[in-house]
Design an enzyme around this catalytic site. Sequence first.
Site, PDB file in Angstrom:
ATOM      1  N   GLN A   1       0.873  -1.285   0.067  1.00  8.67           N
ATOM      2  CA  GLN A   1      -0.075  -0.045   0.030  1.00  8.67           C
ATOM      3  C   GLN A   1       0.886   1.047   0.060  1.00  8.67           C
ATOM      4  OE1 GLN A   1       1.081  -1.495   2.627  1.00  8.67           O
ATOM      5  NE2 GLN A   1       0.178  -0.583   4.459  1.00  8.67           N
ATOM      6  N   GLY A   2       2.212   1.075   0.089  1.00 12.04           N
ATOM      7  CA  GLY A   2       2.929   2.334   0.155  1.00 12.04           C
ATOM      8  C   GLY A   2       3.238   3.149   1.331  1.00 12.04           C
ATOM      9  N   SER A   3       2.848   2.297   2.699  1.00 12.68           N
ATOM     10  CA  SER A   3       2.967   3.050   3.840  1.00 12.68           C
ATOM     11  C   SER A   3       4.358   3.679   4.432  1.00 12.68           C
ATOM     12  CB  SER A   3       2.528   2.034   4.956  1.00 12.68           C
ATOM     13  OG  SER A   3       3.148   0.828   4.908  1.00 12.68           O
TER      14      SER A   3
ATOM     15  N   ARG B   1      -6.386   2.284   8.491  1.00  9.57           N
ATOM     16  CA  ARG B   1      -6.198   3.306   9.784  1.00  9.57           C
ATOM     17  C   ARG B   1      -4.849   3.763   9.852  1.00  9.57           C
ATOM     18  NH1 ARG B   1      -3.130   0.811  13.145  1.00  9.57           N
ATOM     19  NH2 ARG B   1      -3.901   2.223  15.044  1.00  9.57           N
TER      20      ARG B   1
ATOM     21  N   ALA C   1      -4.875  14.401   6.031  1.00 12.40           N
ATOM     22  CA  ALA C   1      -5.160  13.193   5.318  1.00 12.40           C
ATOM     23  C   ALA C   1      -5.806  12.080   6.000  1.00 12.40           C
ATOM     24  CB  ALA C   1      -3.640  12.481   4.954  1.00 12.40           C
ATOM     25  N   LYS C   2      -6.486  11.173   5.328  1.00 17.02           N
ATOM     26  CA  LYS C   2      -7.005  10.019   6.186  1.00 17.02           C
ATOM     27  C   LYS C   2      -6.851   8.576   5.479  1.00 17.02           C
ATOM     28  CE  LYS C   2     -11.673  11.383   4.602  1.00 17.02           C
ATOM     29  NZ  LYS C   2     -12.797  11.708   4.994  1.00 17.02           N
ATOM     30  N   GLY C   3      -7.204   7.594   5.572  1.00 13.87           N
ATOM     31  CA  GLY C   3      -6.820   6.224   5.108  1.00 13.87           C
ATOM     32  C   GLY C   3      -7.749   6.180   3.721  1.00 13.87           C
TER      33      GLY C   3
ATOM     34  N   GLY D   1      -7.165   2.796   1.634  1.00 11.52           N
ATOM     35  CA  GLY D   1      -6.947   1.485   1.178  1.00 11.52           C
ATOM     36  C   GLY D   1      -7.876   0.862   0.708  1.00 11.52           C
ATOM     37  N   GLU D   2      -9.097   1.154   1.285  1.00 11.05           N
ATOM     38  CA  GLU D   2     -10.254   0.265   1.034  1.00 11.05           C
ATOM     39  C   GLU D   2     -11.456   0.879   0.162  1.00 11.05           C
ATOM     40  OE1 GLU D   2     -10.787  -1.815   5.419  1.00 11.05           O
ATOM     41  OE2 GLU D   2     -11.099   0.273   5.370  1.00 11.05           O
TER      42      GLU D   2
END
Lengths: 291, 758
Positions: free
Chosen positions: B491-493, B532, B709-711, B713-714
């Site tokens: 995901q590129g975290s 998260r 920013a916020k999540g 991925g989904e």
Amino acid sequence: MTPFELVEPPSLREALAALDPVDPSTRAIAGGTALMLMMKIGVFKPARLVSLRRVEERYRRIEVDEDGVLHIGALTPLSAVERSPLVVAKAGVMTRALLTLSNVRVRNVATIGGHLAHADPHMDLPPVLMALGARVFVAGPSGERWIDVVDLFRGYYETVLANNELIVELVVPPQGKRHADYLKCTTLSADDWPAVGVAVSLEIEGGTVKDARIAVSAATERPRSLVRAVEVLRGRPGDEATCKRAGEAAAQELEVLPDGRGSIDYKKQLVRVYTARAIRRTFEAALLDGR
Amino acid sequence: MATKIVERGGQVGRSVSRLEGRAKVSGRAEYAHNLKLPGMLYGKIFRSRIPHGKIRGIDTTAAAALDGVFRVVTGDDVRALIPNPYFGPAFHDQPVLALEKVRYVGEPVAVALARDPHVAEQAASLIEAEYDELPAVYDEVEAATSKAFVHETLKPAGTFPDLKYLEGKRETNIALDFHLLRGEPERALAAADYVFEHTFHTQTVMHTPLEPLVSLAEPGEDTVTIYTSSQSPSFVRMEIARLLGWPENRVRVRTAFLGGGFGAKLYIKLEALVVVLALLARRPVKISLTMEEQFYHITKHATTTRIKSGVTKDGRIVARECDVYWNGGAYADIGPRVTQKSGFTAAGPYDIDNVKLASYAVYTNLPPAGALRGFGIPQLVWAYEGHTDLIARELELDPIEFRRKNILREGRPQAVGQPIHDAAIDAVLERLAQRLEWHRPFDRGSATLRRGRGVAIALKAVIAPTTSVAIVNVYADGSCALYCSTVDMGQGSDTAMAQIVSEVLGLEAEAIRVVHPDTDVTPYDMATLGSRSTYHMGNAVKRAAEDARAKLHALAVEAGAEGLPVAEIFRKRYGMQAGNVVGTGTFIPAYQSPDKKTGHSENVTPFWMVGGAGAEVEVDVETGRFRIMKLVNVADVGKPINPKIVTTQISGAAIMQLGFTLFEKMAFEDGRLTNASLADYKIPGFLDVPEVMTSEFVEAEQHGGPYGAKGAGETGTFAVSPAIANAIADATGARLTSLPITPEALYRAISGLTQERG
């Protein structure tokens, strides 16, 4: 996967000798794309694999002889067949079918001989080769013989080849004025095996069908040549109504099997629609070409 | 500000290329799958072949006698080491190896250990087990009232205090039920001009990470080290320590890059098993699942949702009732959390005064179900957005206009009671309309090739409350490393977190080294799940970097080195290149637990995710085959840290959901999986990507998020399935209420309509 013996004979003669006439746990392996899957899930547990990768180079050649007959060595990778200008010229429908066959990684490794010998009814090329009137040249310890592709398949994953016979070459006769097409229908992902595959070859004369060869795969226990659908077409123009009647005849005459890609009823509908469409498309192309 | 470290900025919001990209494409990236240790044994799992039964006996003699076999281990051997060997995040219900009973086909029953993985495999195939079969139950609705009980007694883990009341409950398959009541739905339904009711189903699918589950345990003198492809190293350590009765500091958990996770590698999977095997064998033990074996470890919940709405003549939704049944399989995994944490959004992104929700986590005799990219949201959206379109169609209202009229807007309370802030529902909806050119006439195709278009929108709350801790370590030469337990599974975290550190410290993102999760080194993080990390770990990382900056400043002042480069500060203070500055940051959002009776909370989530999709399809009505001419994905991700990676997250999620929409389905017959291989269980390839597909985020800002920013991925998964089903209904009039939308299902639906008309 459990350990097994691997032999890599340097000649076809020695490869044939290394095979066993009765023991099914000894098998030949070429590209291995199908066999390895069966081994990984434990459906096939070999005692000995006879790899064909070191046999003579001539079994990988694609040639056209002076009579215009196309010869393809059994060990030719599918991708080489796909890219061959000779195949495009002599049997363009094969090239088109190959472009939709599985994926490039499989095509780079799988061989045309293995593709036929595997006899999975979902394969793309058997119906195409049946429609083209192709034959295979087969070698065994006691000699050689010709088998029409139409007669090659005995049942589900079963050919008429003996355990110690190998397909050596695929031969496609000149197609003359015939036109051929292949329609593949997938119901899961785009690169999946077909739920139904329909190959059609037509000879047109004076705007009507003089002769037809139609073969269906994937919906049946083994690829089948159609008889009644061909009768419907003979002497008729390939108009919408005739094609539909031929499609209906195809759905009637085949014994369709269900799998994860469709129920019996649905696959019959696909046979009905795709047979009609394949004939129609081939007929239209032939007419256009005749003009 | 006198140190050389100045706020340069420009790191956050920049499309930094993935830090690990080069290592991955050149084959140098580290994966647990490649790890081999000296003396290591391979374990191969022997599995149950029946869906439910009492174990009468396990015969391991032939397997143990095989040349090269080290040992064969069964549940009884496990119990000799751990008296109560049950694990799980929400319930302690899953045995390390089956004990007394098996509860699904594929459940691990025994393990063969050998130096040679092929010998281990052969040995496993020689193990035999005898069972007394018990009645089994597979359907989630049937299981809720069935007399065939998967578990004798419920065993809530106690990790989540609100599950305590389920302790010791007997004779039920309902692991958890969640209820929410707002207003007076019954009265509002009775008073409504129209009432609509529909039932929707979703299927069981698999996560299909291309790197299958793999774990390796190495015993030490009085320690154990676990190398594992896990999304939650901190949880693994806690759970292993609990099982062994050891303090956490004797358990070390390390992860590398993951070849995909999607929720398959959450909480605890193979880790307890390899630890037990390694401690029994006194050797390192590795278990690498095959792609096929993954089907028997974790799946996505199949669901049944009944949804009922009361609507006024002018198209206002005044009441909604939803009953959701989640097919949890034989072990709860995180299913109860999915049931509750997603359950409260079952009414959708709509402003409805009267709402009644019930959500049931149900045990069945199928492989365990957990979280899969969306944490239950895609299942709910499938129901409420299909329902929304059905209502609009029935009332002859434009589907977008109908949604406009009913969506939750800034400040309005969501069903749970929390007012909506920073949820760009309206912006997402308007962008969809724009991208589809909704106002323009649409080509409806021909009699046999019919065209249609549809949209869907969705809302998700993040799992709360959860904690993240980060450490930023500035070395004496001025270079810098980030220690955090967020797992980069594609995901590129790593890249996003490095951007945050570099933004604070005024460095280049590419210069930050990210230390991968190692519980002896990197601090606690709840898990990499549910979108998260950007918000929670992002905040912790920002605080850690700010702490480091402040400490550097103090050090500079102390050393009289203000204004000098970092390396000079250290040199002045310690007389040589020496020392560290360690900044730490911890983040946990404010939270109010939902009321036990009403399900209400003023603060149930720190942020909302909003996703929308629009589709144009062309349906071949003679075969039911259809092509997606256009797929439009729109998301509210706040202000993205890395716009490029966020965009690929949205498109990747959408393509994954496309598989669940079109063909992915685990097909069971009497509890037996009939398509447990990628030859028959097909996932999307490049040729399945729609001809035109756009993925984008709307302009938005998440207050409280790191740099807004916020999540993300989904979010791309939420709305894809109903958008396509709505487009198909628009094209043909045929409405599919079960996933996947196969050509055969659609052909039958279309034929059914023709027959009805005829």
